[in-house]
Design a protein around this motif. Structure first.
Motif, PDB file in Angstrom:
ATOM      1  N   SER A 144      23.596  -6.569  -3.969  1.00 26.00           N
ATOM      2  CA  SER A 144      24.363  -5.346  -3.717  1.00 26.00           C
ATOM      3  C   SER A 144      24.147  -4.333  -4.830  1.00 26.00           C
ATOM      4  CB  SER A 144      25.854  -5.679  -3.595  1.00 26.00           C
ATOM      5  OG  SER A 144      26.097  -6.535  -2.504  1.00 26.00           O
ATOM      6  N   SER A 185      25.588 -12.578  -3.913  1.00 24.57           N
ATOM      7  CA  SER A 185      25.638 -11.286  -3.226  1.00 24.57           C
ATOM      8  C   SER A 185      25.762 -10.116  -4.202  1.00 24.57           C
ATOM      9  CB  SER A 185      26.814 -11.255  -2.248  1.00 24.57           C
ATOM     10  OG  SER A 185      28.048 -11.361  -2.938  1.00 24.57           O
ATOM     11  N   LYS A 218      35.225  -7.483  11.620  1.00 23.27           N
ATOM     12  CA  LYS A 218      34.690  -7.628  10.268  1.00 23.27           C
ATOM     13  C   LYS A 218      34.338  -6.247   9.720  1.00 23.27           C
ATOM     14  CE  LYS A 218      32.661 -12.106  11.456  1.00 23.27           C
ATOM     15  NZ  LYS A 218      31.394 -12.873  11.568  1.00 23.27           N
ATOM     16  N   THR A 219      34.715  -5.988   8.467  1.00 26.10           N
ATOM     17  CA  THR A 219      34.459  -4.671   7.883  1.00 26.10           C
ATOM     18  C   THR A 219      33.868  -4.789   6.484  1.00 26.10           C
ATOM     19  OG1 THR A 219      36.661  -4.471   6.878  1.00 26.10           O
ATOM     20  CG2 THR A 219      36.406  -3.676   9.143  1.00 26.10           C
ATOM     21  N   SER A 220      33.114  -3.771   6.114  1.00 21.13           N
ATOM     22  CA  SER A 220      32.669  -3.562   4.736  1.00 21.13           C
ATOM     23  C   SER A 220      33.050  -2.129   4.400  1.00 21.13           C
ATOM     24  CB  SER A 220      31.157  -3.774   4.610  1.00 21.13           C
ATOM     25  OG  SER A 220      30.708  -3.417   3.321  1.00 21.13           O
ATOM     26  N   GLN A 221      33.980  -1.948   3.464  1.00 21.47           N
ATOM     27  CA  GLN A 221      34.593  -0.648   3.249  1.00 21.47           C
ATOM     28  C   GLN A 221      34.208  -0.051   1.902  1.00 21.47           C
ATOM     29  OE1 GLN A 221      38.825  -1.003   3.816  1.00 21.47           O
ATOM     30  NE2 GLN A 221      38.638  -2.056   5.778  1.00 21.47           N
TER      31      GLN A 221
END
Length: 419
Positions: free
Chosen positions: A80, A76, A228-231
């Motif tokens: 990214s 990943s 679920k989070t992506s911060q």
């Protein structure tokens, strides 16, 4: 460890690449392997000495960005890293294609050398890098095209700020900050209007134009529904875990604060019924839509591919239960080139019902239209999960009272109605 970045044009020829610690043939092997395999998946193996390596890639318009890496890297990370690099280049140049790369070769090469250090990403924040690698301006481009020597002076103290995503000494004449909660709903709906599958993806976009180093506390309604989070790196994660609030020092400008998936089961914003009958050389269908939320739905578009043999299509639109004085406009059209039939509705008021009845002709004895209608829409000031901005407090060395703006929106993602 990430080895570097390579930019190719649509023909697979190298436009530029960052410096590599490996021998000069190393990036060439990755380029040749990509051109030979023409991979579909975003990762592929490369036979490089002594133990082989990997490469990931993303296609952007008419260019390809490759990211070679060794076998000890999480898959990943390179993807990214490429995505953040693309965002950085778009922030710098407004768009990204082969002509942009050729016209700004020197700036892109400098950026590549700054964002990667000894195989490890350093920063891809535009606000920080713009102090080191000065973005091009319209004046500098005009002077360069006239043959004049233009050298923009970078900041004499790069990385002077202790906060990696925000440069020091930010000043604005008008201090303001805006938040936008955007949710998209993906759904598969059967012909009776029942949801076969439905899920929500949300994000909070922020546009910060605040002077100094403001410390922001953002509270949300229904924050417990966020699973679920992506911060963004600016968020204090432990405080989010403990209190379900967002505490952060924002970057300057536009950025995505958080992406999330709520755990609530979404309610479909459209009630629908669909029927299709196919006969030799022709077919007809009926589609009924009802707005089930209490707010106006805008920009509604439904489309379906009627098959390669489709030669014509005609439709009739009707509406009922609309408020008096409603100015909703409905239209339909058939594209003879793409064979796609579209139904456009300017807006659908709450509880109003819109019906489309259409028939089409085909050169094929057994017409084969697509099995589902694609649906696009947007509902301003509405979220399916109930997540909304509750309040914003600004501390730190602000010393001013900024303007705060909030809004929300529900849009269609991959939304289809099957017949």
């Amino acid at each position: 460890m990430i080895d570097g970045l390579i930019v190719l044009n649509k023909d697979g020829n190298a436009l530029l690449h960052s410096s590599f610690k490996q021998p000069s043939f190393y990036p060439a092997i990755h380029i040749d392997t990509y051109n030979y395999k023409q991979p579909i998946e975003p990762f592929f193996t490369v036979d490089t000495p002594p133990n082989g390596s990997f490469s990931s890639f993303i296609r952007v318009n008419d260019i390809v960005i490759l990211c070679p890496f060794n076998k000890n890297v999480d898959l990943s990370i390179p993807i990214s890293f490429i995505q953040l690099t693309i965002k950085l280049l778009v922030d710098y140049f407004g768009k990204l294609n082969e002509s942009v790369v050729r016209d700004n070769f020197d700036i892109i090469y400098q950026l590549m050398e700054e964002i990667l250090d000894n195989g490890f990403p350093v920063t891809t924040e535009t606000a920080v890098l713009s102090d080191i690698v000065v973005p091009p301006s319209t004046l500098s481009k005009l002077m360069s095209s006239a043959g004049m020597n233009v050298k923009s002076q970078p900041n004499v103290r790069p990385y002077a700020s202790p906060i990696t995503w925000r440069k020091a000494g930010v000043k604005h004449n008008n201090n303001e900050i805006f938040f936008n909660v955007i949710e998209s709903i993906d759904a598969i709906v059967d012909k009776h209007g029942n949801a076969v599958m439905a899920e929500i993806n949300g994000q909070i976009e922020c546009d910060s134009r605040l002077s100094g180093t403001p410390d922001i506390l953002l509270t949300l309604k229904n924050s417990t529904s966020i699973e679920k989070t992506s911060q963004h790196a600016c968020i204090r994660y432990q405080r989010w875990i403990r209190e379900r609030v967002l505490s952060f020092v924002p970057p300057d400008g536009r950025f995505r604060l958080i992406s999330f998936e709520p755990k609530v089961k979404p309610r479909l914003p459209i009630s629908s019924k669909c029927s299709m009958k196919v006969s030799p050389y022709e077919g007809n269908f009926e589609l009924i839509l009802t707005n089930t939320v209490g707010k106006k739905m805008e920009g509604v578009e439904l489309s379906i591919f009627l098959g390669h043999g489709a030669v014509s299509a005609r439709g009739e639109c009707k509406k009922k239960n609309t408020p008096s004085g409603s100015k909703a406009i409905s239209s339909n059209e058939f594209d003879h080139v793409t064979k796609i039939f579209k139904w456009n509705i300017s807006h659908i008021e709450p509880t109003s019902v819109h019906t489309l009845t259409a028939n089409f002709k085909s050169s094929e004895e057994s017409p084969r239209p697509e099995t589902a209608f694609g649906v696009n829409f947007r509902i301003p000031q509405h979220t399916a999960s109930g997540v909304q901005i509750d309040g914003v407090k600004i501390a730190g060395d602000a010393g001013y009272k900024p303007y705060k703006g909030f809004k929300g929106e529900l849009t269609s993602g991959s939304y289809e109605i099957r017949w």
